[in-house]
Write a protein that holds these residues in place. Structure first.
Motif, PDB file in Angstrom:
ATOM      1  N   GLU A   1       5.016  -1.509   9.837  1.00 48.14           N
ATOM      2  CA  GLU A   1       4.567  -0.518   9.500  1.00 48.14           C
ATOM      3  C   GLU A   1       3.817   0.281  10.434  1.00 48.14           C
ATOM      4  O   GLU A   1       2.633   0.277  10.602  1.00 48.14           O
ATOM      5  CB  GLU A   1       3.395  -0.689   8.335  1.00 48.14           C
ATOM      6  CG  GLU A   1       4.117  -1.180   6.996  1.00 48.14           C
ATOM      7  CD  GLU A   1       3.352  -1.131   5.761  1.00 48.14           C
ATOM      8  OE1 GLU A   1       2.568  -0.260   5.458  1.00 48.14           O
ATOM      9  OE2 GLU A   1       3.068  -2.356   5.147  1.00 48.14           O
TER      10      GLU A   1
ATOM     11  N   HIS B   1       4.567  -6.912  -0.392  1.00 52.68           N
ATOM     12  CA  HIS B   1       4.229  -8.429  -0.420  1.00 52.68           C
ATOM     13  C   HIS B   1       2.733  -8.214  -0.949  1.00 52.68           C
ATOM     14  O   HIS B   1       2.149  -9.394  -1.366  1.00 52.68           O
ATOM     15  CB  HIS B   1       4.128  -8.878   0.979  1.00 52.68           C
ATOM     16  CG  HIS B   1       5.443  -8.951   1.638  1.00 52.68           C
ATOM     17  ND1 HIS B   1       6.223 -10.161   1.378  1.00 52.68           N
ATOM     18  CD2 HIS B   1       6.066  -8.291   2.394  1.00 52.68           C
ATOM     19  CE1 HIS B   1       7.174 -10.018   1.885  1.00 52.68           C
ATOM     20  NE2 HIS B   1       7.217  -8.932   2.725  1.00 52.68           N
ATOM     21  N   ASN B   2       2.421  -6.905  -1.591  1.00 53.86           N
ATOM     22  CA  ASN B   2       0.994  -6.936  -2.097  1.00 53.86           C
ATOM     23  C   ASN B   2       1.086  -7.076  -3.701  1.00 53.86           C
ATOM     24  O   ASN B   2       1.689  -6.573  -4.606  1.00 53.86           O
ATOM     25  CB  ASN B   2       0.474  -5.563  -1.821  1.00 53.86           C
ATOM     26  CG  ASN B   2      -0.857  -5.332  -2.348  1.00 53.86           C
ATOM     27  OD1 ASN B   2      -1.068  -5.555  -3.737  1.00 53.86           O
ATOM     28  ND2 ASN B   2      -1.788  -4.666  -1.805  1.00 53.86           N
TER      29      ASN B   2
ATOM     30  N   SER C   1      -5.305   1.734   5.753  1.00 54.91           N
ATOM     31  CA  SER C   1      -6.271   0.929   4.500  1.00 54.91           C
ATOM     32  C   SER C   1      -6.134  -0.578   4.502  1.00 54.91           C
ATOM     33  O   SER C   1      -6.920  -1.317   4.097  1.00 54.91           O
ATOM     34  CB  SER C   1      -5.877   1.615   3.171  1.00 54.91           C
ATOM     35  OG  SER C   1      -6.163   2.991   3.121  1.00 54.91           O
TER      36      SER C   1
ATOM     37  N   HIS D   1      -4.962  -9.097   6.121  1.00 54.13           N
ATOM     38  CA  HIS D   1      -5.371  -8.027   4.963  1.00 54.13           C
ATOM     39  C   HIS D   1      -6.268  -8.744   4.231  1.00 54.13           C
ATOM     40  O   HIS D   1      -5.930  -9.925   3.541  1.00 54.13           O
ATOM     41  CB  HIS D   1      -3.846  -7.906   4.346  1.00 54.13           C
ATOM     42  CG  HIS D   1      -4.008  -7.030   2.984  1.00 54.13           C
ATOM     43  ND1 HIS D   1      -2.967  -6.697   2.399  1.00 54.13           N
ATOM     44  CD2 HIS D   1      -5.001  -6.437   2.317  1.00 54.13           C
ATOM     45  CE1 HIS D   1      -3.396  -5.992   1.519  1.00 54.13           C
ATOM     46  NE2 HIS D   1      -4.407  -5.746   1.277  1.00 54.13           N
TER      47      HIS D   1
ATOM     48  N   ASP E   1     -10.625  -0.960  -5.509  1.00 54.63           N
ATOM     49  CA  ASP E   1     -10.892  -0.599  -6.810  1.00 54.63           C
ATOM     50  C   ASP E   1     -12.276  -0.725  -7.123  1.00 54.63           C
ATOM     51  O   ASP E   1     -12.702   0.259  -7.934  1.00 54.63           O
ATOM     52  CB  ASP E   1      -9.773  -1.286  -7.849  1.00 54.63           C
ATOM     53  CG  ASP E   1      -8.450  -0.646  -7.775  1.00 54.63           C
ATOM     54  OD1 ASP E   1      -8.264   0.314  -7.270  1.00 54.63           O
ATOM     55  OD2 ASP E   1      -7.792  -1.552  -8.377  1.00 54.63           O
TER      56      ASP E   1
ATOM     57  N   ARG F   1      -0.450   5.913  -7.893  1.00 54.98           N
ATOM     58  CA  ARG F   1       0.546   5.112  -8.233  1.00 54.98           C
ATOM     59  C   ARG F   1       1.221   5.366  -9.438  1.00 54.98           C
ATOM     60  O   ARG F   1       2.481   5.860  -9.495  1.00 54.98           O
ATOM     61  CB  ARG F   1       0.341   3.604  -8.243  1.00 54.98           C
ATOM     62  CG  ARG F   1       1.633   2.827  -8.400  1.00 54.98           C
ATOM     63  CD  ARG F   1       1.284   1.281  -7.808  1.00 54.98           C
ATOM     64  NE  ARG F   1       0.922   1.221  -6.456  1.00 54.98           N
ATOM     65  CZ  ARG F   1      -0.591   1.345  -5.966  1.00 54.98           C
ATOM     66  NH1 ARG F   1      -1.523   0.922  -6.927  1.00 54.98           N
ATOM     67  NH2 ARG F   1      -0.952   1.098  -4.745  1.00 54.98           N
TER      68      ARG F   1
ATOM     69  N   ALA G   1       9.571  -3.635  -2.794  1.00 52.48           N
ATOM     70  CA  ALA G   1       9.671  -3.835  -1.269  1.00 52.48           C
ATOM     71  C   ALA G   1       8.272  -3.902  -0.853  1.00 52.48           C
ATOM     72  O   ALA G   1       7.703  -3.131  -0.125  1.00 52.48           O
ATOM     73  CB  ALA G   1      10.316  -2.726  -0.546  1.00 52.48           C
TER      74      ALA G   1
ATOM     75  N   LYS H   1      -5.823   2.763 -15.902  1.00 53.80           N
ATOM     76  CA  LYS H   1      -5.815   3.096 -14.386  1.00 53.80           C
ATOM     77  C   LYS H   1      -4.211   3.496 -14.111  1.00 53.80           C
ATOM     78  O   LYS H   1      -4.227   4.448 -13.397  1.00 53.80           O
ATOM     79  CB  LYS H   1      -6.120   1.489 -13.653  1.00 53.80           C
ATOM     80  CG  LYS H   1      -5.724   1.972 -12.155  1.00 53.80           C
ATOM     81  CD  LYS H   1      -5.464   0.663 -11.124  1.00 53.80           C
ATOM     82  CE  LYS H   1      -5.399   1.334  -9.801  1.00 53.80           C
ATOM     83  NZ  LYS H   1      -5.294   0.200  -8.875  1.00 53.80           N
TER      84      LYS H   1
ATOM     85  N   PHE I   1      -7.195   8.480  -3.361  1.00 52.15           N
ATOM     86  CA  PHE I   1      -6.141   7.366  -3.397  1.00 52.15           C
ATOM     87  C   PHE I   1      -5.028   8.366  -3.125  1.00 52.15           C
ATOM     88  O   PHE I   1      -4.610   9.349  -3.877  1.00 52.15           O
ATOM     89  CB  PHE I   1      -5.960   6.426  -4.509  1.00 52.15           C
ATOM     90  CG  PHE I   1      -6.773   5.371  -4.277  1.00 52.15           C
ATOM     91  CD1 PHE I   1      -6.654   4.372  -3.233  1.00 52.15           C
ATOM     92  CD2 PHE I   1      -7.788   4.902  -5.184  1.00 52.15           C
ATOM     93  CE1 PHE I   1      -7.418   3.270  -3.073  1.00 52.15           C
ATOM     94  CE2 PHE I   1      -8.475   3.824  -5.173  1.00 52.15           C
ATOM     95  CZ  PHE I   1      -8.344   2.807  -4.001  1.00 52.15           C
TER      96      PHE I   1
HETATM   97  P1  ITT Z   1       3.147  -3.839   1.400  1.00 54.96           P
HETATM   98  O1  ITT Z   1       3.206  -2.788   2.572  1.00 54.96           O
HETATM   99  O2  ITT Z   1       3.756  -5.130   1.508  1.00 54.96           O
HETATM  100  O3  ITT Z   1       3.505  -2.868   0.101  1.00 54.96           O
HETATM  101  P2  ITT Z   1       0.229  -3.537   1.578  1.00 54.96           P
HETATM  102  O4  ITT Z   1      -0.983  -3.844   1.081  1.00 54.96           O
HETATM  103  O5  ITT Z   1       0.251  -3.592   3.333  1.00 54.96           O
HETATM  104  O6  ITT Z   1       1.617  -4.197   1.067  1.00 54.96           O
HETATM  105  P3  ITT Z   1       0.128  -0.526   2.274  1.00 54.96           P
HETATM  106  O7  ITT Z   1       0.478  -0.516   3.689  1.00 54.96           O
HETATM  107  O8  ITT Z   1       0.340   0.642   1.327  1.00 54.96           O
HETATM  108  O9  ITT Z   1       0.630  -1.845   1.657  1.00 54.96           O
HETATM  109  O10 ITT Z   1      -1.477  -0.390   2.112  1.00 54.96           O
HETATM  110  C1  ITT Z   1      -2.066  -0.127   0.978  1.00 54.96           C
HETATM  111  C2  ITT Z   1      -3.588  -0.427   0.791  1.00 54.96           C
HETATM  112  O11 ITT Z   1      -4.222   0.541   0.348  1.00 54.96           O
HETATM  113  C3  ITT Z   1      -3.684  -1.767   0.054  1.00 54.96           C
HETATM  114  O12 ITT Z   1      -3.825  -2.784   0.795  1.00 54.96           O
HETATM  115  C4  ITT Z   1      -5.130  -1.390  -0.413  1.00 54.96           C
HETATM  116  O13 ITT Z   1      -6.090  -1.769   0.382  1.00 54.96           O
HETATM  117  C5  ITT Z   1      -5.259   0.164  -0.560  1.00 54.96           C
HETATM  118  N1  ITT Z   1      -4.743   0.472  -1.872  1.00 54.96           N
HETATM  119  C6  ITT Z   1      -3.693   1.071  -2.154  1.00 54.96           C
HETATM  120  N2  ITT Z   1      -3.323   1.468  -3.509  1.00 54.96           N
HETATM  121  C7  ITT Z   1      -4.482   0.812  -4.145  1.00 54.96           C
HETATM  122  C8  ITT Z   1      -5.121   0.874  -5.581  1.00 54.96           C
HETATM  123  O14 ITT Z   1      -4.314   1.263  -6.527  1.00 54.96           O
HETATM  124  N3  ITT Z   1      -6.415   0.164  -5.663  1.00 54.96           N
HETATM  125  C9  ITT Z   1      -7.097  -0.337  -4.625  1.00 54.96           C
HETATM  126  N4  ITT Z   1      -6.673  -0.268  -3.396  1.00 54.96           N
HETATM  127  C10 ITT Z   1      -5.359   0.315  -2.973  1.00 54.96           C
END
Ligand code: ITT
Length: 198
Positions: free
Chosen positions: A41, A8-9, A85, A93, A155, A181, A6, A175, A118
């Motif tokens: 969100e 879009h990232n 973030s 984004h 990162d 994660r 679930a 990583k 993180f």
């Molecule tokens: P989804 O809600 O669709 O999953 P999103 O990118 O909007 O995608 P989040 O709201 O959880 O998801 O935001 C997470 C952000 O935190 C992500 O966009 C990165 O900027 C940062 N982030 C999270 N995990 C990371 C990682 O492993 N490495 C680098 N940045 C990370």
């Protein structure tokens, strides 16, 4: 059995696929379900957002769904960007703009005050609304210029002292073995077993 990611990232999709490889599930992304509406969100916590995303997607697709809500907490910024973030620099984004904003806010701040972590909360939900969660974190420092090409998001700025490298300089397997994660996903098999057999 299907497990729908679930998110879009694309960066998350790649890492989650690697981390879920041994579970025996048929891991599919939201690209296969274009009709699923975007989840708003609006939660104050990673937990609230992860649960909301997993529940809404599981209900919409009729399969088990796994959501990841994650972000970076910088101590000098009192925990920002945190749940914001993804869109730290504005409405869209934009990873490059987010990193630039972070560097600007930390300009002149000495290394010992650049501590950060993180965090990741993973939520797994069934179509009937049952949900289980797990979390993970990874401590590091924010350096003053980007290093490395791997990974995504923050990162290139996230320095892991143990390896003397940023997350973007580590290969994906390394990583995943230490990341927020990766640590959250260590608990995923028992969560799936619980949800599927109860
Ligand atoms: P989804 O809600 O669709 O999953 P999103 O990118 O909007 O995608 P989040 O709201 O959880 O998801 O935001 C997470 C952000 O935190 C992500 O966009 C990165 O900027 C940062 N982030 C999270 N995990 C990371 C990682 O492993 N490495 C680098 N940045 C990370």
């Amino acid at each position: 059995m299907k497990l729908v990611l679930a998110t879009h990232n694309e960066g998350k999709v790649r890492e989650l696929r690697e981390l879920l490889a041994g579970t025996g599930y048929d891991v599919v992304s939201l690209a296969e379900y274009p009709h699923v509406p975007e989840v708003i969100e609006d939660g104050d916590t990673f937990l609230a957002n992860a649960v909301k995303k997993a529940r809404q997607v599981a209900a919409a697709v009729g399969e088990i769904a796994l959501a990841d809500d994650s972000g970076l907490e910088v101590d000098y910024l009192n925990g920002a960007p945190g749940v914001h973030s993804a869109r730290f620099a504005g409405t869209g984004h934009d990873d490059a703009a987010n990193n630039q904003k972070l560097l600007k806010l930390l300009q002149g701040v000495p290394p010992e005050k650049r501590t950060a972590r993180f965090r990741c909360v993973v939520a797994v939900a069934t179509p009937d609304g049952r949900v289980e969660t797990a979390d993970g974190k990874c401590e590091g420092l924010i350096i003053d210029e980007p290093r490395g090409e791997n990974g995504f998001g923050y990162d290139p700025l996230f320095w892991v002292s143990e390896y003397g490298k940023t997350f973007a300089e580590l290969d994906g397997t390394t990583k995943n073995s230490i990341s927020h994660r990766g640590r959250a996903l260590q608990k995923v098999q028992s969560i799936l077993t619980k949800l599927v057999h109860n």
